[in-house]
Design an enzyme around this catalytic site. Structure first.
Site, PDB file in Angstrom:
ATOM      1  N   ASN A 154      56.638 -25.548 104.397  1.00 33.17           N
ATOM      2  CA  ASN A 154      56.541 -26.851 104.856  1.00 33.17           C
ATOM      3  C   ASN A 154      57.574 -27.862 104.999  1.00 33.17           C
ATOM      4  OD1 ASN A 154      56.758 -27.006 102.126  1.00 33.17           O
ATOM      5  ND2 ASN A 154      55.220 -28.838 102.092  1.00 33.17           N
ATOM      6  N   GLU A 250      59.044 -25.161  91.473  1.00 31.49           N
ATOM      7  CA  GLU A 250      58.304 -26.460  91.888  1.00 31.49           C
ATOM      8  C   GLU A 250      57.124 -26.106  92.480  1.00 31.49           C
ATOM      9  OE1 GLU A 250      59.733 -29.494  91.687  1.00 31.49           O
ATOM     10  OE2 GLU A 250      61.595 -28.949  91.141  1.00 31.49           O
ATOM     11  N   GLU A 460      64.898 -30.989  90.921  1.00 31.91           N
ATOM     12  CA  GLU A 460      65.988 -30.558  91.970  1.00 31.91           C
ATOM     13  C   GLU A 460      66.550 -32.010  92.396  1.00 31.91           C
ATOM     14  OE1 GLU A 460      65.596 -27.300  94.503  1.00 31.91           O
ATOM     15  OE2 GLU A 460      63.319 -27.596  94.308  1.00 31.91           O
TER      16      GLU A 460
HETATM   17  P1  NAD Z   1      53.736 -19.731  98.783  1.00 35.86           P
HETATM   18  O1  NAD Z   1      53.666 -19.434  97.253  1.00 35.86           O
HETATM   19  O2  NAD Z   1      52.675 -18.794  99.411  1.00 35.86           O
HETATM   20  O3  NAD Z   1      54.837 -19.142  99.209  1.00 35.86           O
HETATM   21  C1  NAD Z   1      56.125 -19.645  98.862  1.00 35.86           C
HETATM   22  C2  NAD Z   1      57.413 -18.479  98.905  1.00 35.86           C
HETATM   23  O4  NAD Z   1      57.134 -17.631  97.936  1.00 35.86           O
HETATM   24  C3  NAD Z   1      57.565 -17.748 100.063  1.00 35.86           C
HETATM   25  O5  NAD Z   1      58.849 -17.715 100.586  1.00 35.86           O
HETATM   26  C4  NAD Z   1      56.524 -16.496  99.876  1.00 35.86           C
HETATM   27  O6  NAD Z   1      57.080 -15.335 100.738  1.00 35.86           O
HETATM   28  C5  NAD Z   1      57.141 -16.187  98.684  1.00 35.86           C
HETATM   29  N1  NAD Z   1      56.193 -15.372  97.776  1.00 35.86           N
HETATM   30  C6  NAD Z   1      54.991 -15.090  97.900  1.00 35.86           C
HETATM   31  N2  NAD Z   1      54.485 -14.160  97.180  1.00 35.86           N
HETATM   32  C7  NAD Z   1      55.525 -13.780  96.282  1.00 35.86           C
HETATM   33  C8  NAD Z   1      55.803 -13.024  95.313  1.00 35.86           C
HETATM   34  N3  NAD Z   1      54.562 -12.015  94.952  1.00 35.86           N
HETATM   35  N4  NAD Z   1      57.029 -12.751  94.495  1.00 35.86           N
HETATM   36  C9  NAD Z   1      57.969 -13.354  95.110  1.00 35.86           C
HETATM   37  N5  NAD Z   1      57.691 -14.481  96.203  1.00 35.86           N
HETATM   38  C10 NAD Z   1      56.894 -14.657  96.746  1.00 35.86           C
HETATM   39  O7  NAD Z   1      53.713 -21.141  99.002  1.00 35.86           O
HETATM   40  P2  NAD Z   1      53.628 -21.637 100.580  1.00 35.86           P
HETATM   41  O8  NAD Z   1      52.287 -21.539 100.996  1.00 35.86           O
HETATM   42  O9  NAD Z   1      54.843 -21.287 101.257  1.00 35.86           O
HETATM   43  O10 NAD Z   1      54.132 -23.347 100.175  1.00 35.86           O
HETATM   44  C11 NAD Z   1      52.919 -24.259 100.048  1.00 35.86           C
HETATM   45  C12 NAD Z   1      52.720 -24.435  98.580  1.00 35.86           C
HETATM   46  O11 NAD Z   1      54.190 -24.974  98.156  1.00 35.86           O
HETATM   47  C13 NAD Z   1      52.009 -25.540  98.080  1.00 35.86           C
HETATM   48  O12 NAD Z   1      51.212 -25.182  96.935  1.00 35.86           O
HETATM   49  C14 NAD Z   1      52.812 -26.863  97.856  1.00 35.86           C
HETATM   50  O13 NAD Z   1      52.304 -27.721  97.171  1.00 35.86           O
HETATM   51  C15 NAD Z   1      54.046 -26.229  97.329  1.00 35.86           C
HETATM   52  N6  NAD Z   1      55.371 -26.952  97.495  1.00 35.86           N
HETATM   53  C16 NAD Z   1      55.839 -27.244  96.320  1.00 35.86           C
HETATM   54  C17 NAD Z   1      57.010 -28.442  96.266  1.00 35.86           C
HETATM   55  C18 NAD Z   1      57.637 -28.881  95.375  1.00 35.86           C
HETATM   56  O14 NAD Z   1      58.771 -29.407  95.548  1.00 35.86           O
HETATM   57  N7  NAD Z   1      56.930 -29.249  94.033  1.00 35.86           N
HETATM   58  C19 NAD Z   1      57.469 -28.296  97.844  1.00 35.86           C
HETATM   59  C20 NAD Z   1      56.869 -27.936  99.016  1.00 35.86           C
HETATM   60  C21 NAD Z   1      55.806 -27.195  98.816  1.00 35.86           C
END
Ligand code: NAD
Length: 495
Positions: A154, A250, A460
């Site tokens: 995102n 995060e 961060e």
């Molecule tokens: P996601 O958890 O699906 O994916 C994030 C990353 O993790 C991707 O690169 C994905 O390929 C990887 N991943 C997925 N499964 C994994 C596994 N089993 N082992 C290791 N890596 C794995 O999240 P998303 O849909 O890409 O992003 C949206 C989420 O991110 C929302 O919940 C949002 O709130 C959160 N987010 C948090 C922040 C913050 O700073 N707190 C910032 C942006 C987004």
């Protein structure tokens, strides 16, 4: 430099194919039939190759003076600035974000690169008196080693940049796994670092599925730290599987805006529009709950609905667009599902709630009222343009509602009363509190992160970011020329 659309993995300073030879595509969410690139699909073996090269590069990079490391970051910032418009268009095309916000995504990467370049001349430890004579005490900041960086889609340039620039200035080497939804943006960021002269092997990028590439990075015994941003369920799994390494998480949010009866209502409406519908609600800091004082609720709702109806849905490249598409069909269906859940739970739909009849993964900006804290739409992260209004009777109740969620990332209150503002600052359970502005607006020199199920302590940005990517070494120098024993040879007789 390789061509801008090389679409390969980056290992040991070379653009290479995956060992499997498999590929996948990245599409434009505004025009799903438009393929933006065909990408190499990395796997475990590619992670192992990346770790080996990161390990070989570590000694030289960690011994490079930090101010000199900073020069690579400065050069990267300059390149990002020169290519800002092109990069921003890439962000809009790959994840849909409206072009003004996409420029912000790139600007954030420029800001963190410049900020961390400056940190190269600080990276402060401290000195302190010893309890013994002729003994000198200090701390040093040391690199950790190989850092595994796993990022979401995102903020496809900004979030990788926050992690990469900080890890680099601290002298670490990197294995970076971006989201498979936005591999083109990640590739372009890495190309900027390559062009800036980052030595080979210091930064490696393996694109591929989370449960394969991501999990191999998480479990790899020679990766010393994991910095992850993404969904809470993924974060929880990573924490469980990482073993004895540093883990920074995060995760999601269900952020709220309190609007008190003394608030500037127009300002509060602006804040909800920006927080709730900016980036189509796809921000971890998006405002998805509005906690409104009952005395002004009706007036506030009328003003808010009026503004929502004027929001223009469309392709993010169009400068008039306010609400761009969601990242995927799955995200669009999730919004439709939660709208149905909200209705079933007894919330009243004020506006929106439908998938518009147009090409692309769009969803109407949606507002529910008559919501309560026990509803799924007020508790679960939807990650779309859906906002719920909860009415409250007083300040105390507003804080109670604000804190009635598992997350603790961002929050905001609109009030002209300084005492209420301070009360909110002290009592809200969140990593970030805004007074009279929306839940969005992080700046790179301040800590960013949350509590409860949003994060587990890591922050961060700013000096806290440096803490995440460095180890503290404590040094004692005894120049007394005799054996001095701390606690034992210390003379307490004076007190
Ligand atoms: P996601 O958890 O699906 O994916 C994030 C990353 O993790 C991707 O690169 C994905 O390929 C990887 N991943 C997925 N499964 C994994 C596994 N089993 N082992 C290791 N890596 C794995 O999240 P998303 O849909 O890409 O992003 C949206 C989420 O991110 C929302 O919940 C949002 O709130 C959160 N987010 C948090 C922040 C913050 O700073 N707190 C910032 C942006 C987004």
């Amino acid at each position: 430099m390789s061509k801008i659309n090389s679409l390969q993995l980056y290992i040991g300073g070379e653009w290479v194919n995956s060992t499997s030879g498999e590929t996948f595509q990245s599409n434009n969410p505004a025009k799903p039939t438009q393929i933006l690139g065909v990408f190499q699909k990395g796997n475990k073996e590619d992670v192992d190759r990346a770790v080996e090269t990161a390990e070989r590069a570590f000694e030289k990079w960690s011994e490079t003076p930090a101010p000199k490391r900073g020069l690579v970051l400065l050069k990267t910032a300059q390149l990002l600035r020169e290519n800002k418009e092109k990069l921003a268009r890439g962000v809009t095309m790959e994840m849909g974000k409206v072009i003004r916000e996409a420029r912000g995504d790139v600007q954030e990467a420029i800001d963190i690169a410049e900020y961390m370049a400056g940190e190269g001349r600080r990276l402060f430890g401290f000195t302190t008196p010893s309890e013994l004579e002729k003994k000198f005490c200090m701390t040093l900041r040391m690199p950790i080693g190989i850092c595994g960086l796993i990022t979401p889609w995102n903020f496809p340039i900004a979030i990788p940049a926050w992690k990469i620039m900080t890890a680099l200035i601290c002298g670490n080497t990197i294995v970076f796994k971006p989201s498979s939804e936005t591999p083109l943006c990640a590739t372009r960021l890495v190309q900027m670092l390559e062009l800036a002269g980052l030595p080979k092997g210091v930064l490696n990028m393996v694109i591929g599925p989370g449960d394969d590439v991501g999990m191999r990075i998480v479990k790899h015994p020679r990766v010393r730290a994991i910095s992850f941003t993404g969904h809470k369920n993924t974060g929880a799994l990573i924490l469980q599987k990482a073993g004895l390494k540093r883990v920074g998480l995060e995760m999601g949010g269900k952020n709220g805006i309190i609007v008190m009866d003394d608030a500037d209502l127009n300002l509060a409406v602006d804040g909800v529009i920006w927080g709730g519908y900016g980036t189509t609600g796809q921000r971890c800091t998006a405002a998805s709950r509005v906690i409104v004082h009952k005395e002004i609720k009706e007036k506030f709702e009328i003003a808010l609905v009026d503004r929502i109806k004027k929001l223009k849905i469309g392709n993010g490249l169009n400068p008039d667009t306010d609400v761009a598409p969601l990242i995927s069909k799955a995200a669009q269906e999730k919004c439709a599902r939660y709208t149905a859940i909200g209705k079933r739970e007894g919330a009243r739909l004020l506006v929106g709630g439908k998938i518009p009849k147009m090409e692309g993964f769009y969803f109407e900006p949606t507002l529910f009222t008559k919501c309560s804290i026990d509803m799924r739409i007020t508790q679960e992260e939807i990650f779309g343009p859906i906002v719920s209004i909860i009415s409250v009777g007083d300040m105390e109740e507003s804080i109670e509602v604000m804190n009635s969620i598992e997350y603790g990332l961002s929050s905001a209150i609109y009030t002209r009363d300084i005492n209420r503002a301070l009360e909110a600052i002290m009592k809200i359970e969140a990593g970030i509190v805004y007074i009279n502005s929306s839940t969005i607006g992080a700046e790179v020199h301040l800590p960013f992160g949350g509590i409860k199920h949003t994060g587990i302590g890591a922050r961060e940005g700013g000096i806290e970011g440096i803490n995440e990517f460095s180890e503290t070494k404590t040094v004692y120098i005894d120049y007394s020329e005799k054996l001095q024993k701390a606690q034992i040879d210390h003379d307490f007789s004076l007190i």
